[in-house]
Scaffold this motif. Structure first.
Motif, PDB file in Angstrom:
ATOM      1  N   ALA A 164      56.440  30.174  43.607  1.00  0.00           N
ATOM      2  CA  ALA A 164      55.090  30.734  43.701  1.00  0.00           C
ATOM      3  C   ALA A 164      55.107  32.170  44.196  1.00  0.00           C
ATOM      4  O   ALA A 164      55.863  32.526  45.105  1.00  0.00           O
ATOM      5  CB  ALA A 164      54.225  29.894  44.630  1.00  0.00           C
ATOM      6  N   LEU A 165      54.253  32.980  43.589  1.00  0.00           N
ATOM      7  CA  LEU A 165      53.929  34.316  44.079  1.00  0.00           C
ATOM      8  C   LEU A 165      52.590  34.247  44.783  1.00  0.00           C
ATOM      9  O   LEU A 165      51.595  33.771  44.216  1.00  0.00           O
ATOM     10  CB  LEU A 165      53.855  35.316  42.926  1.00  0.00           C
ATOM     11  N   LEU A 166      52.540  34.711  46.031  1.00  0.00           N
ATOM     12  CA  LEU A 166      51.309  34.753  46.810  1.00  0.00           C
ATOM     13  C   LEU A 166      50.901  36.216  46.942  1.00  0.00           C
ATOM     14  O   LEU A 166      51.594  37.013  47.574  1.00  0.00           O
ATOM     15  CB  LEU A 166      51.526  34.126  48.197  1.00  0.00           C
ATOM     16  N   LEU A 167      49.796  36.572  46.314  1.00  0.00           N
ATOM     17  CA  LEU A 167      49.371  37.970  46.193  1.00  0.00           C
ATOM     18  C   LEU A 167      47.988  38.154  46.792  1.00  0.00           C
ATOM     19  O   LEU A 167      47.029  37.524  46.348  1.00  0.00           O
ATOM     20  CB  LEU A 167      49.352  38.363  44.712  1.00  0.00           C
ATOM     21  N   ALA A 168      47.882  38.999  47.812  1.00  0.00           N
ATOM     22  CA  ALA A 168      46.578  39.328  48.390  1.00  0.00           C
ATOM     23  C   ALA A 168      46.320  40.811  48.182  1.00  0.00           C
ATOM     24  O   ALA A 168      47.201  41.649  48.396  1.00  0.00           O
ATOM     25  CB  ALA A 168      46.535  38.986  49.879  1.00  0.00           C
ATOM     26  N   GLU A 169      45.103  41.149  47.761  1.00  0.00           N
ATOM     27  CA  GLU A 169      44.769  42.524  47.407  1.00  0.00           C
ATOM     28  C   GLU A 169      43.295  42.811  47.676  1.00  0.00           C
ATOM     29  O   GLU A 169      42.438  41.919  47.587  1.00  0.00           O
ATOM     30  CB  GLU A 169      45.012  42.761  45.906  1.00  0.00           C
ATOM     31  N   LYS A 170      42.998  44.061  47.988  1.00  0.00           N
ATOM     32  CA  LYS A 170      41.635  44.545  47.880  1.00  0.00           C
ATOM     33  C   LYS A 170      41.394  44.827  46.397  1.00  0.00           C
ATOM     34  O   LYS A 170      42.314  45.281  45.694  1.00  0.00           O
ATOM     35  CB  LYS A 170      41.448  45.827  48.691  1.00  0.00           C
ATOM     36  N   PHE A 171      40.208  44.540  45.908  1.00  0.00           N
ATOM     37  CA  PHE A 171      39.973  44.733  44.484  1.00  0.00           C
ATOM     38  C   PHE A 171      38.633  45.418  44.253  1.00  0.00           C
ATOM     39  O   PHE A 171      37.810  45.550  45.167  1.00  0.00           O
ATOM     40  CB  PHE A 171      40.022  43.382  43.743  1.00  0.00           C
ATOM     41  N   LYS A 172      38.411  45.846  43.027  1.00  0.00           N
ATOM     42  CA  LYS A 172      37.124  46.407  42.643  1.00  0.00           C
ATOM     43  C   LYS A 172      36.496  45.522  41.578  1.00  0.00           C
ATOM     44  O   LYS A 172      37.200  44.874  40.793  1.00  0.00           O
ATOM     45  CB  LYS A 172      37.289  47.835  42.115  1.00  0.00           C
ATOM     46  N   SER A 173      35.178  45.494  41.560  1.00  0.00           N
ATOM     47  CA  SER A 173      34.473  44.735  40.532  1.00  0.00           C
ATOM     48  C   SER A 173      34.344  45.590  39.277  1.00  0.00           C
ATOM     49  O   SER A 173      34.146  46.811  39.356  1.00  0.00           O
ATOM     50  CB  SER A 173      33.087  44.327  41.022  1.00  0.00           C
ATOM     51  N   GLU A 174      34.452  44.949  38.126  1.00  0.00           N
ATOM     52  CA  GLU A 174      34.255  45.676  36.872  1.00  0.00           C
ATOM     53  C   GLU A 174      32.782  45.953  36.607  1.00  0.00           C
ATOM     54  O   GLU A 174      32.448  46.738  35.722  1.00  0.00           O
ATOM     55  CB  GLU A 174      34.880  44.877  35.720  1.00  0.00           C
ATOM     56  N   ASP A 175      31.918  45.321  37.370  1.00  0.00           N
ATOM     57  CA  ASP A 175      30.481  45.593  37.328  1.00  0.00           C
ATOM     58  C   ASP A 175      30.183  46.637  38.398  1.00  0.00           C
ATOM     59  O   ASP A 175      30.298  46.365  39.594  1.00  0.00           O
ATOM     60  CB  ASP A 175      29.709  44.295  37.588  1.00  0.00           C
ATOM     61  N   ALA A 176      29.811  47.849  37.999  1.00  0.00           N
ATOM     62  CA  ALA A 176      29.649  48.964  38.950  1.00  0.00           C
ATOM     63  C   ALA A 176      28.637  48.655  40.037  1.00  0.00           C
ATOM     64  O   ALA A 176      28.844  48.990  41.210  1.00  0.00           O
ATOM     65  CB  ALA A 176      29.247  50.224  38.195  1.00  0.00           C
ATOM     66  N   ALA A 177      27.527  48.014  39.683  1.00  0.00           N
ATOM     67  CA  ALA A 177      26.504  47.691  40.672  1.00  0.00           C
ATOM     68  C   ALA A 177      27.030  46.685  41.685  1.00  0.00           C
ATOM     69  O   ALA A 177      26.809  46.822  42.900  1.00  0.00           O
ATOM     70  CB  ALA A 177      25.250  47.154  39.983  1.00  0.00           C
ATOM     71  N   MET A 178      27.726  45.668  41.200  1.00  0.00           N
ATOM     72  CA  MET A 178      28.290  44.668  42.098  1.00  0.00           C
ATOM     73  C   MET A 178      29.402  45.257  42.960  1.00  0.00           C
ATOM     74  O   MET A 178      29.592  44.858  44.107  1.00  0.00           O
ATOM     75  CB  MET A 178      28.812  43.481  41.292  1.00  0.00           C
ATOM     76  N   ASP A 179      30.136  46.214  42.402  1.00  0.00           N
ATOM     77  CA  ASP A 179      31.182  46.865  43.182  1.00  0.00           C
ATOM     78  C   ASP A 179      30.588  47.576  44.386  1.00  0.00           C
ATOM     79  O   ASP A 179      31.128  47.510  45.492  1.00  0.00           O
ATOM     80  CB  ASP A 179      31.954  47.852  42.297  1.00  0.00           C
ATOM     81  N   GLU A 180      29.448  48.245  44.179  1.00  0.00           N
ATOM     82  CA  GLU A 180      28.778  48.918  45.295  1.00  0.00           C
ATOM     83  C   GLU A 180      28.312  47.917  46.349  1.00  0.00           C
ATOM     84  O   GLU A 180      28.377  48.186  47.552  1.00  0.00           O
ATOM     85  CB  GLU A 180      27.595  49.743  44.785  1.00  0.00           C
ATOM     86  N   VAL A 181      27.846  46.754  45.902  1.00  0.00           N
ATOM     87  CA  VAL A 181      27.434  45.712  46.845  1.00  0.00           C
ATOM     88  C   VAL A 181      28.627  45.273  47.694  1.00  0.00           C
ATOM     89  O   VAL A 181      28.536  45.164  48.922  1.00  0.00           O
ATOM     90  CB  VAL A 181      26.826  44.502  46.100  1.00  0.00           C
ATOM     91  N   ASP A 214      42.851  47.622  41.775  1.00  0.00           N
ATOM     92  CA  ASP A 214      42.554  47.102  40.446  1.00  0.00           C
ATOM     93  C   ASP A 214      41.447  46.053  40.537  1.00  0.00           C
ATOM     94  O   ASP A 214      41.114  45.569  41.622  1.00  0.00           O
ATOM     95  CB  ASP A 214      43.799  46.437  39.838  1.00  0.00           C
ATOM     96  N   SER A 215      40.926  45.660  39.393  1.00  0.00           N
ATOM     97  CA  SER A 215      39.980  44.547  39.343  1.00  0.00           C
ATOM     98  C   SER A 215      40.756  43.234  39.370  1.00  0.00           C
ATOM     99  O   SER A 215      41.958  43.185  39.058  1.00  0.00           O
ATOM    100  CB  SER A 215      39.130  44.611  38.074  1.00  0.00           C
ATOM    101  N   LEU A 216      40.076  42.164  39.722  1.00  0.00           N
ATOM    102  CA  LEU A 216      40.716  40.854  39.687  1.00  0.00           C
ATOM    103  C   LEU A 216      41.187  40.525  38.266  1.00  0.00           C
ATOM    104  O   LEU A 216      42.257  39.942  38.074  1.00  0.00           O
ATOM    105  CB  LEU A 216      39.744  39.770  40.175  1.00  0.00           C
ATOM    106  N   GLU A 217      40.358  40.902  37.296  1.00  0.00           N
ATOM    107  CA  GLU A 217      40.725  40.646  35.902  1.00  0.00           C
ATOM    108  C   GLU A 217      42.023  41.354  35.530  1.00  0.00           C
ATOM    109  O   GLU A 217      42.864  40.796  34.809  1.00  0.00           O
ATOM    110  CB  GLU A 217      39.589  41.082  34.976  1.00  0.00           C
ATOM    111  N   THR A 218      42.204  42.572  36.022  1.00  0.00           N
ATOM    112  CA  THR A 218      43.443  43.309  35.755  1.00  0.00           C
ATOM    113  C   THR A 218      44.629  42.603  36.385  1.00  0.00           C
ATOM    114  O   THR A 218      45.692  42.464  35.763  1.00  0.00           O
ATOM    115  CB  THR A 218      43.335  44.747  36.274  1.00  0.00           C
TER     116      THR A 218
END
Length: 248
Positions: A164-181, A214-218
């Motif tokens: 298993a790879l355990l990966l923790a990251e700060k991420f950005k939302s691909e939705d600009a409005a939600m990213d600001e939230v 990066d975004s979670l999707e990325t």
């Protein structure tokens, strides 16, 4: 002050004429536990989960890696959940000399049958061999984006089946409005933990050139691209998340 104590983080408390890029130097080492607990929502929960997942996925006669170990918090979480499992070896790696030196002091304070080797090295140049668990706890975000896939490929290739790879990251939302939230919720978290507007602003300026998120999707697509077919977000708070990826 013992090696386990942390001074209060006041690195950005006074106005700076020029905000330099953030570096993991001796100043940061002295305040790092306070800094990360006041800055990363759910940090202790993530460490607890790393311990639980290590217990579940660690295989006999294998290596466990903590890539970007800083002061060794994830290493200790891994180690403490292995009991007397002395057929594994933990390799903790960080490229900050100051972090590595303090990490070694921290680990000396905990008796364990599980050996730990702490190396001062670049995770991008580290060989991953016979691994059953690899942890990157807020590390990949400091690797240049164009080099992240290659690093993850080497991790995937070095993992045993079922590892298993355990990966923790700060991420950005691909939705600009939600990213600001999410950004504002994080700033409110920091305010609630005693950081001033000046500290929040100067820290953000210091880190923006060295931490590209990066975004979670990325992240999920990149994990799939290197070969992982099973991934899951197991923790999220605001714009911070922890994922697990298991090799078939």
């Amino acid at each position: 002050m013992s090696s386990y104590d942390s001074k209060p983080d006041a690195i950005f408390a006074e106005p700076l004429t020029q905000v330099s890029d953030f570096v993991f130097d001796q100043r940061v080492v002295e305040v790092f536990p306070d800094m990360i607990n006041r800055s990363v929502p759910g940090y202790q929960s993530i460490l607890h989960g790393i311990g639980q997942l290590t217990h579940r996925y660690a295989q006999a006669n294998s290596n466990l890696y903590d890539l970007g170990c800083s002061l060794g918090a994830a290493t200790m979480a891994m180690r403490q959940n292995l009991g007397d499992h002395n057929s594994v070896n933990i390799i903790a790696i960080d490229n900050s000399t100051a972090m590595v030196e303090r990490c070694r002091l921290h680990l000396q304070g905990f008796r364990s049958a599980v050996p730990v080797e702490v190396r001062c090295a670049d995770v991008r140049e580290t060989s991953i061999e016979q691994a059953s668990v690899v942890t990157m706890n807020f590390t990949l975000q400091f690797v240049p984006q164009e080099q992240r896939r290659d690093l993850l490929q080497r991790i995937y290739d070095g993992l045993r089946p079922g590892g298993a790879l355990l990966l923790a990251e700060k991420f950005k939302s691909e939705d600009a409005a939600m990213d600001e939230v999410l950004i504002e919720l994080h700033h409110e978290f920091k305010r609630a933990n005693g950081y001033s507007e000046l500290e929040i602003s100067q820290k953000r300026a210091a880190i923006e050139n060295v931490m590209r998120i990066d975004s979670l999707e990325t992240h999920q697509q990149r994990l799939a691209d290197v070969g992982f077919t099973s991934t899951q977000v197991w923790f999220q708070c605001y714009n911070f998340a922890a994922l697990i990826a298991v090799k078939d």
